[in-house]
Design an enzyme around this catalytic site. Structure first.
Site, PDB file in Angstrom:
ATOM      1  N   LYS A  53       0.833  -1.209   0.000  1.00 36.43           N
ATOM      2  CA  LYS A  53       0.000   0.000   0.000  1.00 36.43           C
ATOM      3  C   LYS A  53       0.865   1.255   0.000  1.00 36.43           C
ATOM      4  O   LYS A  53       0.571   2.224  -0.702  1.00 36.43           O
ATOM      5  CB  LYS A  53      -0.942  -0.016   1.200  1.00 36.43           C
ATOM      6  CG  LYS A  53      -2.035  -1.068   1.090  1.00 36.43           C
ATOM      7  CD  LYS A  53      -2.744  -1.316   2.410  1.00 36.43           C
ATOM      8  CE  LYS A  53      -3.758  -2.436   2.277  1.00 36.43           C
ATOM      9  NZ  LYS A  53      -4.367  -2.825   3.563  1.00 36.43           N
ATOM     10  N   GLN A  97      -4.510  -1.310   9.755  1.00 40.29           N
ATOM     11  CA  GLN A  97      -4.444  -2.656   9.210  1.00 40.29           C
ATOM     12  C   GLN A  97      -5.021  -3.684  10.182  1.00 40.29           C
ATOM     13  O   GLN A  97      -4.669  -3.708  11.364  1.00 40.29           O
ATOM     14  CB  GLN A  97      -2.982  -3.016   8.888  1.00 40.29           C
ATOM     15  CG  GLN A  97      -2.799  -4.383   8.239  1.00 40.29           C
ATOM     16  CD  GLN A  97      -3.413  -4.454   6.852  1.00 40.29           C
ATOM     17  OE1 GLN A  97      -3.311  -3.527   6.069  1.00 40.29           O
ATOM     18  NE2 GLN A  97      -4.044  -5.565   6.553  1.00 40.29           N
ATOM     19  N   ASP A 120     -11.129   3.072   4.021  1.00 42.26           N
ATOM     20  CA  ASP A 120     -11.477   1.645   4.013  1.00 42.26           C
ATOM     21  C   ASP A 120     -12.981   1.453   3.872  1.00 42.26           C
ATOM     22  O   ASP A 120     -13.441   0.372   3.505  1.00 42.26           O
ATOM     23  CB  ASP A 120     -10.993   0.982   5.307  1.00 42.26           C
ATOM     24  CG  ASP A 120      -9.887  -0.024   5.066  1.00 42.26           C
ATOM     25  OD1 ASP A 120      -9.636  -0.376   3.894  1.00 42.26           O
ATOM     26  OD2 ASP A 120      -9.275  -0.478   6.048  1.00 42.26           O
TER      27      ASP A 120
END
Length: 294
Positions: A53, A97, A120
């Site tokens: 990422k 995460q 997200d």
């Protein structure tokens, strides 16, 4: 004739090129999109995702910040870090995460992220906007990426039967909500199957579009797929294979070799949905930056 392969890498490359162009236009207006990724602990798979990422963010010309915290980090410390990122004008997108260590409640962390920076798409505000069909929130990256895969592959969805295996908050539930929306790239009749579904095969054989996110390797075999169906494999299972370096390989939820003989289009694992998830994260981040100028 074997199914046409839906090339997630190629489509993701196209999306990321568009993101880079949008980031360039923002830079000309004095705004550099910024993504912060927080990793708690040293899980190897999570570390690999975070690294990918960060690399993708920088390649798109965006600002990348990676925060690595020890596995014994308290929930209070992580919440403090999230609060600081919420207030940081350099940061337009925040991703913590998952999974998190057992001492941290993931829902508390998700709810602490500013919905305007929740790239997200997991904050309840964004989930609610998605469910009612509003377009000013953020959609979870994997379901959003699947819709792009279908569109870019020429799959017409209106009126089709879409069967989804799996009901997670990350893929299954948002995927169902998206595919039933009254939009050109949706308008499906949706069935969601899960571990309590009786006669799974009876449902999958009705699918024009079959999206498999069960988390179980090769759960879908050729006899479960209607001829000509479009099959999207979301599975990322690590299975033993003494023939490959390291002794393990990535395996999808679909028995690819047999199913490709009956499907019309299919994704491969790896190289299908995975690249799209990161691409859509980049797209959400640049969109978050664009929204600050409105």
């Amino acid at each position: 004739m074997p199914a046409e392969l839906i090339d997630g890498r190629a489509i993701a490359k196209k999306v990321r090129a568009e993101v880079a162009e949008r980031a360039k236009r923002l830079a000309e207006r004095g705004v550099r999109p910024g993504l912060a990724v927080v990793l708690v602990g040293d899980d190897p798979a999570s570390a690999l995702y975070v690294s990918a990422k960060g690399k993708a963010t920088e390649e798109a010309g965006m600002y990348s910040l990676t925060i690595r915290l020890d596995a014994d980090t308290s929930q209070e410390e992580l919440l403090s870090r999230v609060d600081a990122l919420n207030a940081d004008p350099r940061i337009h997108g925040i991703l913590v995460q998952m999974p998190l260590p057992k001492q941290i409640d993931p829902d508390a962390i998700i709810r602490a992220i500013d919905p305007a920076k929740d790239v997200d798409g997991f904050h309840p505000v964004n989930v609610g906007k998605m469910l009612v069909g509003e377009v000013d929130g953020f959609i979870p990256c994997t379901p959003a990426g699947i819709q792009v895969l279908l569109r870019e592959s020429g799959v017409r969805t209106p009126g089709k039967n879409c069967v989804i295996i799996g009901r997670s908050n990350i893929v299954g539930k948002p995927m169902a909500a998206l595919m039933m929306q009254d939009r050109e790239n949706a308008n499906c009749t949706v069935t969601v199957c899960h571990r309590h579904t009786t006669d799974l095969k009876a449902h999958t054989l009705e699918a024009d579009i079959l999206i498999v996110a069960a988390g179980r390797p090769r759960i879908v075999t050729a006899d479960m797929v209607k001829r000509g169906a479009v099959v999207i494999d979301v599975g990322t299972n690590r299975v033993a294979d003494p023939k490959v370096k390291g002794g393990t390989k990535l395996q999808g939820d679909v028995d690819f070799e047999s199913v490709r003989e009956v499907a019309s289009k299919i994704t491969r694992v790896p190289g299908g949905v995975g690249p799209m998830t990161i691409a859509m994260l980049m797209a959400n981040t640049v969109r978050a930056a664009e929204m600050t100028l409105r």
